[in-house]
Design an enzyme around this catalytic site. Structure first.
Site, PDB file in Angstrom:
ATOM      1  N   GLU A   1      39.873  14.112 -24.250  1.00 12.94           N
ATOM      2  CA  GLU A   1      39.879  13.106 -25.333  1.00 12.94           C
ATOM      3  C   GLU A   1      39.856  13.829 -26.671  1.00 12.94           C
ATOM      4  O   GLU A   1      39.059  13.507 -27.561  1.00 12.94           O
ATOM      5  CB  GLU A   1      38.669  12.180 -25.165  1.00 12.94           C
ATOM      6  CG  GLU A   1      38.544  11.672 -23.726  1.00 12.94           C
ATOM      7  CD  GLU A   1      37.376  10.726 -23.464  1.00 12.94           C
ATOM      8  OE1 GLU A   1      36.456  10.691 -24.295  1.00 12.94           O
ATOM      9  OE2 GLU A   1      37.412  10.015 -22.458  1.00 12.94           O
TER      10      GLU A   1
ATOM     11  N   HIS B   1      26.890  15.894 -26.963  1.00  7.68           N
ATOM     12  CA  HIS B   1      27.602  14.882 -27.744  1.00  7.68           C
ATOM     13  C   HIS B   1      26.800  14.573 -28.994  1.00  7.68           C
ATOM     14  O   HIS B   1      25.725  13.988 -28.926  1.00  7.68           O
ATOM     15  CB  HIS B   1      27.782  13.615 -26.908  1.00  7.68           C
ATOM     16  CG  HIS B   1      28.802  12.657 -27.459  1.00  7.68           C
ATOM     17  ND1 HIS B   1      28.895  12.333 -28.788  1.00  7.68           N
ATOM     18  CD2 HIS B   1      29.794  11.963 -26.834  1.00  7.68           C
ATOM     19  CE1 HIS B   1      29.881  11.462 -28.970  1.00  7.68           C
ATOM     20  NE2 HIS B   1      30.449  11.236 -27.799  1.00  7.68           N
TER      21      HIS B   1
ATOM     22  N   CYS C   1      31.994   2.473 -24.340  1.00 10.62           N
ATOM     23  CA  CYS C   1      31.515   2.887 -25.658  1.00 10.62           C
ATOM     24  C   CYS C   1      32.195   2.123 -26.776  1.00 10.62           C
ATOM     25  O   CYS C   1      31.589   1.834 -27.806  1.00 10.62           O
ATOM     26  CB  CYS C   1      31.717   4.392 -25.841  1.00 10.62           C
ATOM     27  SG  CYS C   1      33.408   4.938 -25.599  1.00 10.62           S
TER      28      CYS C   1
END
Lengths: 709, 709
Positions: B343, B215, B439
């Site tokens: 996502e 990420h 998040c």
């Protein structure tokens, strides 16, 4: 009733099943063919390297060594294959095939444990955990499929074996009804032994398991065994399993926690109770919930029990769930199951065309359910739905070559979306060779191979004609037999003749279904003598009883009566209830029972840009060369085209360098604009029957097209 | 540049963050509050019992005993909270809060290992597996967030601590640029030690790991550390991490296989390479692929490196991906990520309104990306997109009470579908208290708390005005300072005045963005003396340079120059590119930068039955009482109503009992009909700004409404 089909449309399918699909699947089950087995959705846990189904039986039978491979319900692939083979043997004696099927029966018999228990996964892998994780184990599901296959095989082989069977060696008890002839006795012996083992293991009595299988199916098998043997214990057990649903909602999870806690099918512990139809006691259920195949299998068995016992309370549950499906949760193609998650129903009027499931098996199950509803009461709508599911979603499950199969039957497909949007990864764009979960192909095979069983129904002494498939049916009454023949070239033509030859001493009432889709129907009745020569023509009323519940009845006296009908097959526009938000502003074109669709190969890309004017002629023509012979519907439509001014993004066109007072046409690149691109070009829109789509390579498809006022 | 905001619209949000959200989140992080933590989607593996984030640090620091709980990236919740707190401290000195934040910094420092390594999950749970499963570990992701927080905290606390820091104790090397003042030195010390540990562990040199985090985020942190300290090693490392993407596509899976093979985040081993943006070398990527937040974080860092180095090749990659997002893959609300699966982005023009993801964090990341693009080149469209994402999706992420948060920001919601269709289970109908993966809320908090950083940009010597937020900015040049103030009541009003006070020796060019959405803009320039008194009014041209790339530039000489602008805020209709099939026949209403939506609470159920005529007036009025004060747009529209004749199913209406020649209106229950239900009733359609939806309980919502010709 004994029915023989001799129909142009169906013979082709029946021959495909007999000559291609059954040999093909036999090779698949034996891992004797080089094919690509696809996962039916994006799920790493789906076993897709091989079938291994026959090998599993060999291992369980002690003939081979190794581990079980595949789903816990892999056995059912063999059973459904056997059942389909049995139906084809009924009409086509085939010594070579019967040699194979007899050997399969022997293999299954050898894999059966002494107790009667039969399931290769648990016998091989978890012998100490039988019936201990019923939520996921599919043990009774597989048993149900074996029993169905055994009954079919028994009946099929009876005709040309003729010998006395071994019923006396079983515990089936008194034979009250059903066939007296006995065919391959071993299949039935195994089934009876298995059913008795289940009956000894489950039930309300102390010491028995108070539960049922996660996936309904055993109930259907038990009812078929009851119909064959007349043994009421089997019906009682089927009813017990059905009514047990929702009585103890924690049963599956509790069993799971108390057993290994290890899932053979990942994720099943966490699914909602609706998935298994255990969210409420069955008698209180009034909507179609959860896994669509499970729901319709449950309803099939429930309707069978209701029809067989005359239990009105059970029939009422069937009617409520039927109404919910048909009025609120069914696609125009007869598909059911609006979501891939749990392969489930969702809510009323929620019918997305591109993310749905519409599993082939679910439409097949809906056909089973409809057939049993016709046994409860003769209403044309049951046959309407049966026909809709049969001629659209069920047939779409198989390619025209008989060797490729759909699991999911979408109403709208864009190949790039299936490839790149994981939300649509389950929507295949061409039919795979075979599927990781191979439930659909053999299910379709057994349906096609036995389609004769859906054409006619008994309603007390009456005979119902449900489907217009060229065939001859003989029904025996105490005082003689009645032969009903249908002459038809359906759905190519709307002309049908129903010929009734009555050799009984009285009149027999025959109800011919008037399809719900039919706009105009013309008919006449011809009464003949017993040579079939016409002696009288009546325009109708004096010989016709009033139409009732979607059937037109005729009182057929001695001799021959012919009802000639013609259904108007002009293409029709269909609209969805406004509450179906996905179909707003759209139209679906159908001809007779067949829903049509537009494919990219005929109409170019971006089918959503096409519109059919609401007053455009829908021209239909037969094309013998196309897709094995289909009607093609054409309409003068329009295609929306993007104005040149909008095509480039604002960076490319330098539009961000605006002068004072100047307005940008595209506020944000080419994606969002202040003005509509209102240009259209005339195009000929070409549509083919839905069942035949995806036989010309990957391309777009749409059932619901935009309508232009 | 130093900017202070004093804006009606934003002060409310900034106060919400400062007075409610930061104290609220502090209690959440300490598990000191009774709230319901919801899973952001239907996934049993999402940890949602508690936060445990501070406790994880205490355990790692040896102050407490126990196991790590939560996601492997749980630490980042604390870091983002600290960063948001730092921004509020900048403008609002608060000794009590600073006592807490100082203690948090100490706690983090104590949790840092001697080597510099910092990550509570691996320190507590898998100390032998550091950097060994980077595809899922989020170790560098968390490090990046800590570095961002440390830089912010360092800068924030500098102002009122003023003391000399401890830079000499670090290895940060030569300080070339950036702030010389030093605040809480420990935060920066920890960050430098951490960055140096990462620099020593990763890179092309032999003996180092040739890889990067699954990420993207560390690259953003390293660039901020570079800007603060001037240490080029950090920029070089950021660039290495970026360019390493796609060089060794099997890296993550190989690491995983060679390490434990145990997934801390289920399913990540099987995701496609696009998920991580490693499907192709970064320099060859030209579309936005995979996990949307990762993609925009990657682009943010890449654009930062490109702007900081002037590397045109890197800038070209940024421009290509930007074009793909903005021209083909962005919702009108500034949302990105068309699917919940991964996502992720999907494909061009695939923008479903009801199954999309549109994560709050993704729009925040798009704002970060746009800000860096403005550093590469002054194009108005970057600020257009920044504004679109900010005023719509980003703000929609938080309830008006500052205590409830969306992860997913749909453009179309039907509550029953979210409840009963698992395909839409991720689409929440009201904002939850907190989320299993938390998040978004702290990400939004840090954005709002630092919104001043997005209003103005430097473009060489030029100053850009990107957003119309009432504020004052001071920029220091070698020969004096320039103060730019914006007076606005935006987006309530379209009137804006930009006042430039130039105390340098020459002229300074200021570019004021002309929004892409603006239909008509009127403007005048007033030049004053250094007391601000107007001495000359010019209607424009002689003092205004030509409009360039979406900005109107003014050459502001010594003294005061005021540009008065008025944007026409009349509501506008927006249409999607025809290739967006989901928006066919639909219109979206916007006013200025704000997209509007219709809610069920104002318009009743079944919003898909509403249509706005293409010529209907769109009346806008300010409603002080509603939703904290919003503009409401009303239009005379129509609602489709179902004809009585169609309402009942065919069984209920007894239509299956047809007479000869009679045609059933409903061929199949009430679901499919041969005639359209073409009845409409006039209704007033009421719309509110999208950001304010779902603040009045569960109800339907739609952005794209049907348009009636």
């Amino acid at each position: 009733m004994k029915t023989v089909v001799n129909d142009t449309f169906w013979n082709r399918y029946k021959e495909l099943v007999r000559t291609r699909m059954i040999p093909y699947q036999w090779r698949v089950l034996n891992d004797d063919i080089d094919i690509k087995i696809e996962k039916e959705r994006n799920d790493a846990s789906i076993p897709s390297e091989k079938s291994h189904a026959i090998e599993n039986f060999k291992i369980a039978a002690g003939r081979s060594k190794g581990e079980h491979y595949g789903w816990v319900f892999q056995d059912s692939d063999v059973y459904k294959w056997l059942e389909a083979a049995a139906y084809t043997l009924k009409n086509h004696p085939d010594k070579e095939l019967m040699k194979i099927t007899d050997e399969v029966v022997d293999l299954i018999g050898d894999a059966q444990e002494k107790s009667g228990y039969l399931n290769t996964y648990f016998t091989i892998m978890e012998p100490d955990h039988k019936y201990k994780r019923l939520g996921e184990s599919h043990e009774l599901y597989c048993a149900g499929h074996f029993i169905e296959a055994a009954v079919a095989y028994h009946e099929a082989t009876a005709a040309y074996r003729g010998g006395v069977g071994h019923m006396e060696t079983t515990t089936a008890g008194d034979v009250e009804t059903g066939h007296k002839e006995v065919g391959n006795s071993r299949a039935l012996e195994i089934a009876v032994k298995l059913a008795d083992h289940i009956d000894a293991s489950f039930g309300p009595e102390e010491g028995k398991i108070h539960g049922m299988d996660g996936h309904e199916e055993i109930e259907i098998g038990l009812m078929k065994l009851y119909h064959l043997t007349g043994e009421k214990r089997y019906m009682k057990l089927a009813e017990y399993f059905l009514l047990q649903r929702g009585q103890d909602p924690d049963f599956f999870r509790r069993q799971f926690r108390e057993d290994t806690g290890k899932e053979a099918i990942g994720g099943l512990y966490h699914v909602p109770l609706t998935y298994f139809q255990i969210h409420a006691p069955l008698m209180e259920q009034d909507t179609a919930e959860g896994h669509a195949v499970r729901l319709v299998y449950m309803c099939t068995a429930l309707a069978d029990v209701a029809a067989s016992t005359g239990n009105e309370e059970l029939a009422a549950v069937c009617r409520r769930i039927w109404r919910n499906i048909v009025d609120k949760r069914m696609y125009i193609t007869g598909g059911i199951g609006s979501t891939v998650n749990g392969e489930s129903f969702t809510l009323d009027y929620d019918l997305p065309n591109d993310t749905m499931y519409c599993e082939t098996c679910a439409s097949i199950g809906l056909i089973f359910f409809a057939r049993q509803m016709l046994r409860i009461e003769p209403k044309g709508e049951y046959a309407d739905v049966m026909e809709r599911a049969l001629y659209n979603t069920a047939l779409a499950g198989m390619a025209l070559d008989g060797r490729h199969f759909f699991y999911v039957n979408p109403l709208e497909v864009v190949p790039e979306k299936s490839k790149k949007d994981p939300t649509k990864s389950h929507v295949k764009i061409v039919r795979p060779d075979w599927l990781g979960c191979a439930c659909c192909p053999p299910n379709l095979a057994r349906l096609i191979a036995s389609v004769e069983d859906y054409i006619y129904s008994e309603a007390g002494r009456d005979i119902l004609v449900n489907l217009f498939i060229k065939s001859t049916m003989v029904r025996e009454y105490e005082d003689g037999e009645v032969t009903v023949s249908i002459d038809a070239d359906y759905p190519k033509s709307g002309k049908t003749a129903v010929r009734i030859e009555n050799k009984t001493s009285g009149a027999v009432r025959v109800g011919v279904r008037i399809p719900g889709w039919a706009k105009k129907v013309s008919r006449k009745v011809v009464v003949g003598d017993d040579t079939g020569k016409a002696i009288q023509t009546a325009a109708g009323k004096e010989r016709l009883a009033a139409a009732e519940d979607g059937f037109w009845y005729v009182e057929a006296g001695a001799g021959v009566t012919v009802i000639e009908l013609e259904f108007d097959m002009t293409p029709q526009r269909w609209y969805a209830n406004p509450l179906v938000s996905e179909d707003t502003g759209k139209v679906s074109i159908a001809r007779g029972p067949q829903v049509f669709c537009a494919e990219g190969v005929d109409n170019g890309e971006n089918l959503h840009l096409l519109s059919i004017p609401s007053d455009a002629d829908l021209e239909c023509s037969w094309n013998e060369e196309l897709l094995g012979g289909v009607n093609v519907i054409e309409a003068e439509g329009v295609r929306e085209i993007d104005d040149e001014a909008f095509k480039t993004s604002y960076a490319e066109a330098g539009r961000e360098t605006r002068k004072e007072g100047e307005e940008a046409a595209c506020g944000q690149g080419g994606l969002y604009r202040k003005k509509k691109a209102e240009s259209w070009e005339p195009v000929k829109i070409r549509m083919i029957p839905y069942y035949a789509w995806a036989n010309r390579g990957p391309n777009e498809m749409r059932v619901w097209l935009r309508e232009k006022e």
